[in-house]
Design a protein around this motif. Structure first.
Motif, PDB file in Angstrom:
ATOM      1  N   VAL A 137       5.094   2.927   3.908  1.00  0.00           N
ATOM      2  CA  VAL A 137       6.538   2.072   4.797  1.00  0.00           C
ATOM      3  C   VAL A 137       8.147   3.043   4.834  1.00  0.00           C
ATOM      4  N   ALA A 138       8.122   4.008   3.430  1.00  0.00           N
ATOM      5  CA  ALA A 138       8.766   4.721   2.973  1.00  0.00           C
ATOM      6  C   ALA A 138       9.054   5.836   3.504  1.00  0.00           C
ATOM      7  N   THR A 139       7.934   6.902   3.943  1.00  0.00           N
ATOM      8  CA  THR A 139       7.495   7.620   4.341  1.00  0.00           C
ATOM      9  C   THR A 139       8.055   8.438   5.531  1.00  0.00           C
ATOM     10  N   LEU A 140       8.567   9.890   5.224  1.00  0.00           N
ATOM     11  CA  LEU A 140       8.886  10.042   7.165  1.00  0.00           C
ATOM     12  C   LEU A 140       7.627  10.423   7.825  1.00  0.00           C
ATOM     13  N   ASN A 141       7.013  10.950   7.419  1.00  0.00           N
ATOM     14  CA  ASN A 141       5.818  10.991   8.525  1.00  0.00           C
ATOM     15  C   ASN A 141       5.380   9.448   9.597  1.00  0.00           C
ATOM     16  N   ASN A 142       5.642   9.673  11.605  1.00  0.00           N
ATOM     17  CA  ASN A 142       5.691   8.536  11.574  1.00  0.00           C
ATOM     18  C   ASN A 142       4.456   8.219  11.550  1.00  0.00           C
ATOM     19  N   ARG A 143       3.346   9.334  11.564  1.00  0.00           N
ATOM     20  CA  ARG A 143       1.420   8.827  11.792  1.00  0.00           C
ATOM     21  C   ARG A 143       1.452   7.675  10.799  1.00  0.00           C
ATOM     22  N   ILE A 144       2.153   7.571   9.287  1.00  0.00           N
ATOM     23  CA  ILE A 144       1.730   6.932   8.522  1.00  0.00           C
ATOM     24  C   ILE A 144       2.582   6.282   8.358  1.00  0.00           C
ATOM     25  N   ARG A 145       4.053   5.862   8.229  1.00  0.00           N
ATOM     26  CA  ARG A 145       4.696   4.522   8.372  1.00  0.00           C
ATOM     27  C   ARG A 145       4.752   3.739   9.621  1.00  0.00           C
ATOM     28  N   ILE A 146       4.853   4.330  10.841  1.00  0.00           N
ATOM     29  CA  ILE A 146       4.386   3.141  11.828  1.00  0.00           C
ATOM     30  C   ILE A 146       3.315   2.434  11.484  1.00  0.00           C
ATOM     31  N   PRO A 147       1.977   2.757  11.441  1.00  0.00           N
ATOM     32  CA  PRO A 147       1.015   1.795  11.006  1.00  0.00           C
ATOM     33  C   PRO A 147       0.981   0.921   9.772  1.00  0.00           C
ATOM     34  N   SER A 148       2.069   1.710   8.965  1.00  0.00           N
ATOM     35  CA  SER A 148       2.116   1.255   7.910  1.00  0.00           C
ATOM     36  C   SER A 148       2.975  -0.442   8.176  1.00  0.00           C
ATOM     37  N   ARG A 149       3.934  -0.167   8.485  1.00  0.00           N
ATOM     38  CA  ARG A 149       4.617  -1.666   9.100  1.00  0.00           C
ATOM     39  C   ARG A 149       3.379  -2.471   9.634  1.00  0.00           C
ATOM     40  N   LYS A 150       2.734  -2.147  10.889  1.00  0.00           N
ATOM     41  CA  LYS A 150       1.969  -3.048  11.342  1.00  0.00           C
ATOM     42  C   LYS A 150       0.506  -3.614   9.973  1.00  0.00           C
ATOM     43  N   LEU A 151       0.550  -3.075   9.807  1.00  0.00           N
ATOM     44  CA  LEU A 151      -0.998  -3.465   8.773  1.00  0.00           C
ATOM     45  C   LEU A 151      -0.037  -4.030   7.677  1.00  0.00           C
ATOM     46  N   LEU A 152       1.242  -4.032   7.259  1.00  0.00           N
ATOM     47  CA  LEU A 152       1.685  -5.085   6.085  1.00  0.00           C
ATOM     48  C   LEU A 152       2.313  -6.196   7.088  1.00  0.00           C
ATOM     49  N   LEU A 153       2.684  -6.461   8.405  1.00  0.00           N
ATOM     50  CA  LEU A 153       2.555  -7.050   8.911  1.00  0.00           C
ATOM     51  C   LEU A 153       1.262  -8.016   9.073  1.00  0.00           C
ATOM     52  N   GLY A 154       0.274  -7.362   9.241  1.00  0.00           N
ATOM     53  CA  GLY A 154      -1.747  -8.401   9.900  1.00  0.00           C
ATOM     54  C   GLY A 154      -1.690  -8.179   8.665  1.00  0.00           C
ATOM     55  N   HIS A 155      -1.234  -7.909   7.392  1.00  0.00           N
ATOM     56  CA  HIS A 155      -1.780  -7.984   5.771  1.00  0.00           C
ATOM     57  C   HIS A 155      -0.802  -9.171   4.818  1.00  0.00           C
ATOM     58  N   ALA A 156       0.026  -9.761   5.523  1.00  0.00           N
ATOM     59  CA  ALA A 156       0.849 -10.772   5.444  1.00  0.00           C
ATOM     60  C   ALA A 156       0.423 -11.729   6.006  1.00  0.00           C
ATOM     61  N   ALA A 157       0.358 -12.617   7.151  1.00  0.00           N
ATOM     62  CA  ALA A 157      -0.096 -13.031   8.137  1.00  0.00           C
ATOM     63  C   ALA A 157      -1.755 -13.718   7.465  1.00  0.00           C
ATOM     64  N   ALA A 158      -2.281 -12.561   7.148  1.00  0.00           N
ATOM     65  CA  ALA A 158      -3.883 -13.008   6.730  1.00  0.00           C
ATOM     66  C   ALA A 158      -3.782 -13.574   5.260  1.00  0.00           C
ATOM     67  N   ALA A 159      -2.765 -13.259   4.610  1.00  0.00           N
ATOM     68  CA  ALA A 159      -2.517 -13.254   3.310  1.00  0.00           C
ATOM     69  C   ALA A 159      -1.915 -15.111   3.125  1.00  0.00           C
ATOM     70  N   ALA A 160      -1.371 -15.135   4.477  1.00  0.00           N
ATOM     71  CA  ALA A 160      -0.714 -16.776   4.487  1.00  0.00           C
ATOM     72  C   ALA A 160      -1.580 -17.703   4.778  1.00  0.00           C
ATOM     73  N   ALA A 161      -2.891 -16.416   5.703  1.00  0.00           N
ATOM     74  CA  ALA A 161      -3.188 -18.570   6.138  1.00  0.00           C
ATOM     75  C   ALA A 161      -4.793 -18.605   5.083  1.00  0.00           C
ATOM     76  N   VAL A 162      -4.784 -17.710   3.737  1.00  0.00           N
ATOM     77  CA  VAL A 162      -5.396 -18.234   2.842  1.00  0.00           C
ATOM     78  C   VAL A 162      -4.442 -18.661   2.172  1.00  0.00           C
ATOM     79  N   GLY A 163      -3.218 -19.087   1.822  1.00  0.00           N
ATOM     80  CA  GLY A 163      -2.261 -19.596   0.830  1.00  0.00           C
ATOM     81  C   GLY A 163      -2.143 -19.007  -0.389  1.00  0.00           C
ATOM     82  N   ALA A 164      -2.077 -17.685  -0.169  1.00  0.00           N
ATOM     83  CA  ALA A 164      -0.959 -16.298  -1.008  1.00  0.00           C
ATOM     84  C   ALA A 164       0.047 -16.983  -0.983  1.00  0.00           C
TER      85      ALA A 164
END
Length: 260
Positions: free
Chosen positions: A63-90
């Protein structure tokens, strides 16, 4: 102090039992891919288990990179993994500190981290603690050296952020393990998880190559001292499969005594 290991995600609880582990860490999707995690059929069993669960986000997230093609998908993927991790009680989602490309301004990288938490806040915030992990290599990394880590924490001052300290990464990244916990806590105020790994690479080599606790280039007593000082849960990410990790867990319990 709960001690465990990074395991295959197919059946984390069986892997925990095989290692006599009180905690496990696992991936919810391909660590080298961009696919969002799928709901797990064993989510109820995982949430109910007497094993502490941690999820590691994919390595591709930056999420740190200045490359939009990596940074923007990274933000979305991080939020998706956070939701999935919470769903299993992590208890936490571990994510590497990331980096900017050579020639880019690292200050922008820190601000991109801030924007990541602001992006999450727009949809209600992360549903579990995000534990930023120190990294071993790179001259443009946000969390390799403690001076950069301090700048990252300053940028994230408006948000609740956790920290995962990896002993291999610190050693290979050029940070002396002696007294490291105090130096880290002076910056972050906390250490939420220890990744207890020895290092195949030499001090300040920049090599992210884990070894078993009684092997490698780090004095095992230093790893134990870090764990004792931090007082945080421990995950070994060491080689050797079930046998190798079970031996590392047993070694730590033997060194740390009955309180572990």
């Amino acid at each position: 102090m709960r001690i465990g290991a990074h395991v295959d995600p197919t059946d984390p609880l069986a892997e925990a039992a095989a290692r006599d582990a009180e905690a496990v860490q696992f991936f919810l999707a391909d660590p080298q891919g961009w696919k969002a995690p799928k709901p797990r059929e064993d989510a109820d069993r995982l949430r109910a288990a007497d094993v502490d669960l941690y999820v590691h986000a994919p390595y591709v997230i930056n999420v740190a990179t200045l490359n939009n093609r990596i940074r923007i998908p990274s933000r979305k993927l991080l939020l998706g993994h956070a939701a999935a991790a919470a769903a299993v009680g992590a208890r936490g989602l571990i994510v590497h500190g990331g980096h900017v490309n050579a020639g880019d301004d690292l200050t922008v990288g820190f601000d991109n981290w801030r924007k990541t938490f602001a992006y999450a806040a727009d949809s209600g915030g992360f549903p579990l603690p995000i534990l930023i992990e120190n990294t071993a290599g790179g001259d443009n990394a946000c969390a390799r050296h403690l001076d950069a880590l301090a700048r990252l924490w300053d940028a994230l001052g408006d948000y609740e952020v956790g920290f995962c300290l990896d002993t291999c990464h610190a050693h290979a990244g050029g940070e002396d393990l002696l007294g490291l916990v105090d130096r880290v806590k002076a910056i972050t105020g906390r250490i939420d998880l220890i990744h207890a790994n020895n290092s195949k690479g030499a001090f300040n080599s920049g090599q992210d190559r884990h070894d078993n606790l009684t092997g490698g280039t780090i004095d095992p007593e230093l790893v134990v001292a870090v764990i004792r000082a931090a007082g945080a849960p421990v995950i070994v990410e060491t080689p050797g499969g079930t046998e190798g990790q079970a031996a590392d867990i047993a070694f730590l319990r033997g060194q740390l005594g009955p309180t572990a």
